[in-house]
Design a protein around this motif. Sequence first.
Motif, PDB file in Angstrom:
ATOM      1  N   UNK A  35     -42.722 113.041  93.405  1.00  0.00           N
ATOM      2  CA  UNK A  35     -42.191 111.684  93.380  1.00  0.00           C
ATOM      3  C   UNK A  35     -43.314 110.662  93.590  1.00  0.00           C
ATOM      4  N   UNK A  36     -44.250 110.969  94.483  1.00  0.00           N
ATOM      5  CA  UNK A  36     -45.384 110.081  94.725  1.00  0.00           C
ATOM      6  C   UNK A  36     -46.161 109.851  93.427  1.00  0.00           C
ATOM      7  N   UNK A  37     -46.393 110.917  92.662  1.00  0.00           N
ATOM      8  CA  UNK A  37     -47.147 110.779  91.418  1.00  0.00           C
ATOM      9  C   UNK A  37     -46.360 110.014  90.363  1.00  0.00           C
ATOM     10  N   UNK A  38     -45.047 110.238  90.295  1.00  0.00           N
ATOM     11  CA  UNK A  38     -44.236 109.453  89.368  1.00  0.00           C
ATOM     12  C   UNK A  38     -44.237 107.978  89.764  1.00  0.00           C
ATOM     13  N   UNK A  39     -44.278 107.712  91.063  1.00  0.00           N
ATOM     14  CA  UNK A  39     -44.393 106.318  91.527  1.00  0.00           C
ATOM     15  C   UNK A  39     -45.732 105.716  91.105  1.00  0.00           C
ATOM     16  N   UNK A  40     -46.796 106.529  91.126  1.00  0.00           N
ATOM     17  CA  UNK A  40     -48.115 106.051  90.670  1.00  0.00           C
ATOM     18  C   UNK A  40     -48.063 105.707  89.191  1.00  0.00           C
ATOM     19  N   UNK A  41     -47.391 106.535  88.403  1.00  0.00           N
ATOM     20  CA  UNK A  41     -47.254 106.248  86.970  1.00  0.00           C
ATOM     21  C   UNK A  41     -46.612 104.887  86.779  1.00  0.00           C
ATOM     22  N   UNK A  42     -45.517 104.640  87.493  1.00  0.00           N
ATOM     23  CA  UNK A  42     -44.834 103.349  87.390  1.00  0.00           C
ATOM     24  C   UNK A  42     -45.750 102.211  87.832  1.00  0.00           C
ATOM     25  N   UNK A  43     -46.482 102.423  88.927  1.00  0.00           N
ATOM     26  CA  UNK A  43     -47.375 101.392  89.442  1.00  0.00           C
ATOM     27  C   UNK A  43     -48.458 101.050  88.414  1.00  0.00           C
ATOM     28  N   UNK A  44     -49.097 102.082  87.839  1.00  0.00           N
ATOM     29  CA  UNK A  44     -50.158 101.834  86.862  1.00  0.00           C
ATOM     30  C   UNK A  44     -49.603 101.146  85.616  1.00  0.00           C
ATOM     31  N   UNK A  45     -48.408 101.555  85.179  1.00  0.00           N
ATOM     32  CA  UNK A  45     -47.789 100.914  84.020  1.00  0.00           C
ATOM     33  C   UNK A  45     -47.511  99.440  84.326  1.00  0.00           C
ATOM     34  N   UNK A  46     -46.943  99.171  85.516  1.00  0.00           N
ATOM     35  CA  UNK A  46     -46.638  97.791  85.907  1.00  0.00           C
ATOM     36  C   UNK A  46     -47.900  96.943  86.031  1.00  0.00           C
ATOM     37  N   UNK A  47     -49.027  97.582  86.401  1.00  0.00           N
ATOM     38  CA  UNK A  47     -50.304  96.872  86.501  1.00  0.00           C
ATOM     39  C   UNK A  47     -50.880  96.559  85.126  1.00  0.00           C
ATOM     40  N   UNK A  48     -50.350  97.241  84.095  1.00  0.00           N
ATOM     41  CA  UNK A  48     -50.864  97.018  82.749  1.00  0.00           C
ATOM     42  C   UNK A  48     -51.998  97.955  82.370  1.00  0.00           C
ATOM     43  N   UNK A  49     -52.145  99.063  83.091  1.00  0.00           N
ATOM     44  CA  UNK A  49     -53.201 100.040  82.766  1.00  0.00           C
ATOM     45  C   UNK A  49     -53.055 100.474  81.313  1.00  0.00           C
ATOM     46  N   UNK A  50     -54.141 100.416  80.578  1.00  0.00           N
ATOM     47  CA  UNK A  50     -54.112 100.721  79.146  1.00  0.00           C
ATOM     48  C   UNK A  50     -53.829 102.190  78.844  1.00  0.00           C
ATOM     49  N   UNK A  51     -53.935 103.077  79.821  1.00  0.00           N
ATOM     50  CA  UNK A  51     -53.649 104.497  79.597  1.00  0.00           C
ATOM     51  C   UNK A  51     -52.150 104.772  79.472  1.00  0.00           C
ATOM     52  N   UNK A  52     -51.342 103.890  80.021  1.00  0.00           N
ATOM     53  CA  UNK A  52     -49.902 104.089  80.054  1.00  0.00           C
ATOM     54  C   UNK A  52     -49.225 103.140  79.083  1.00  0.00           C
ATOM     55  N   UNK A  53     -48.256 103.669  78.337  1.00  0.00           N
ATOM     56  CA  UNK A  53     -47.520 102.848  77.391  1.00  0.00           C
ATOM     57  C   UNK A  53     -46.548 101.923  78.096  1.00  0.00           C
ATOM     58  N   UNK A  54     -45.868 101.149  77.322  1.00  0.00           N
ATOM     59  CA  UNK A  54     -44.839 100.292  77.879  1.00  0.00           C
ATOM     60  C   UNK A  54     -43.604 101.128  78.177  1.00  0.00           C
ATOM     61  N   UNK A  55     -42.676 100.578  78.913  1.00  0.00           N
ATOM     62  CA  UNK A  55     -41.463 101.279  79.294  1.00  0.00           C
ATOM     63  C   UNK A  55     -40.722 101.762  78.051  1.00  0.00           C
ATOM     64  N   UNK A  56     -40.740 101.000  76.982  1.00  0.00           N
ATOM     65  CA  UNK A  56     -40.050 101.378  75.751  1.00  0.00           C
ATOM     66  C   UNK A  56     -40.685 102.605  75.118  1.00  0.00           C
ATOM     67  N   UNK A  57     -41.960 102.871  75.403  1.00  0.00           N
ATOM     68  CA  UNK A  57     -42.685 103.970  74.768  1.00  0.00           C
ATOM     69  C   UNK A  57     -42.802 105.211  75.640  1.00  0.00           C
ATOM     70  N   UNK A  58     -41.995 105.327  76.675  1.00  0.00           N
ATOM     71  CA  UNK A  58     -42.085 106.474  77.571  1.00  0.00           C
ATOM     72  C   UNK A  58     -41.726 107.741  76.806  1.00  0.00           C
TER      73      UNK A  58
END
Length: 61
Positions: A35-58
Amino acid sequence: MTQDEKSLYRRLIKRTAEDFVCISCMAKHFRVDEKFLYDRIKMYRDMGCCLFGTVENIDTE
Protein backbone atom coordinates in the motif's frame (compact mmCIF):
# COMPACT_ATOMS: atom_id res chain seq x y z
CA MET A 1 3.30 -6.12 -14.47
CA THR A 2 1.73 -2.72 -14.89
CA GLN A 3 3.36 0.35 -16.38
CA ASP A 4 3.01 2.03 -12.99
CA GLU A 5 5.08 -0.73 -11.36
CA LYS A 6 7.77 -0.33 -14.01
CA SER A 7 7.73 3.44 -13.55
CA LEU A 8 8.03 3.10 -9.78
CA TYR A 9 11.01 0.78 -10.22
CA ARG A 10 12.64 3.35 -12.51
CA ARG A 11 11.88 6.15 -10.05
CA LEU A 12 13.18 4.33 -6.96
CA ILE A 13 15.90 2.00 -8.21
CA LYS A 14 17.31 2.69 -11.69
CA ARG A 15 16.02 5.24 -14.17
CA THR A 16 17.30 3.35 -17.22
CA ALA A 17 16.14 -0.13 -16.12
CA GLU A 18 15.03 -2.66 -18.71
CA ASP A 19 14.37 -5.49 -16.23
CA PHE A 20 11.94 -5.06 -13.36
CA VAL A 21 10.63 -6.72 -10.20
CA CYS A 22 7.02 -6.81 -9.07
CA ILE A 23 5.64 -4.46 -6.46
CA SER A 24 5.62 -7.28 -3.88
CA CYS A 25 9.36 -7.77 -4.36
CA MET A 26 9.99 -4.02 -4.15
CA ALA A 27 8.00 -3.91 -0.91
CA LYS A 28 10.13 -6.71 0.53
CA HIS A 29 13.33 -5.00 -0.64
CA PHE A 30 12.39 -1.69 1.00
CA ARG A 31 10.68 -3.39 3.97
CA VAL A 32 7.40 -1.57 3.47
CA ASP A 33 3.92 -2.78 2.64
CA GLU A 34 2.55 -2.69 -0.88
CA LYS A 35 0.00 0.00 0.00
CA PHE A 36 2.88 2.37 0.79
CA LEU A 37 4.30 1.85 -2.71
CA TYR A 38 0.91 2.33 -4.36
CA ASP A 39 0.62 5.57 -2.37
CA ARG A 40 4.03 6.60 -3.78
CA ILE A 41 2.75 5.95 -7.30
CA LYS A 42 -0.20 8.25 -6.65
CA MET A 43 2.07 10.88 -5.07
CA TYR A 44 4.50 10.88 -8.02
CA ARG A 45 1.62 11.04 -10.51
CA ASP A 46 0.04 13.95 -8.60
CA MET A 47 3.44 15.71 -8.60
CA GLY A 48 3.51 15.42 -12.38
CA CYS A 49 6.46 13.01 -12.59
CA CYS A 50 7.01 12.28 -16.28
CA LEU A 51 7.50 8.54 -15.61
CA PHE A 52 3.86 8.13 -14.62
CA GLY A 53 0.91 8.61 -16.94
CA THR A 54 -2.19 10.53 -16.17
CA VAL A 55 -5.03 8.92 -14.23
CA GLU A 56 -6.84 8.25 -17.51
CA ASN A 57 -3.84 6.25 -18.77
CA ILE A 58 -3.45 3.88 -15.81
CA ASP A 59 -2.56 0.38 -16.95
CA THR A 60 -5.05 -2.00 -15.35
CA GLU A 61 -3.42 -5.31 -16.29
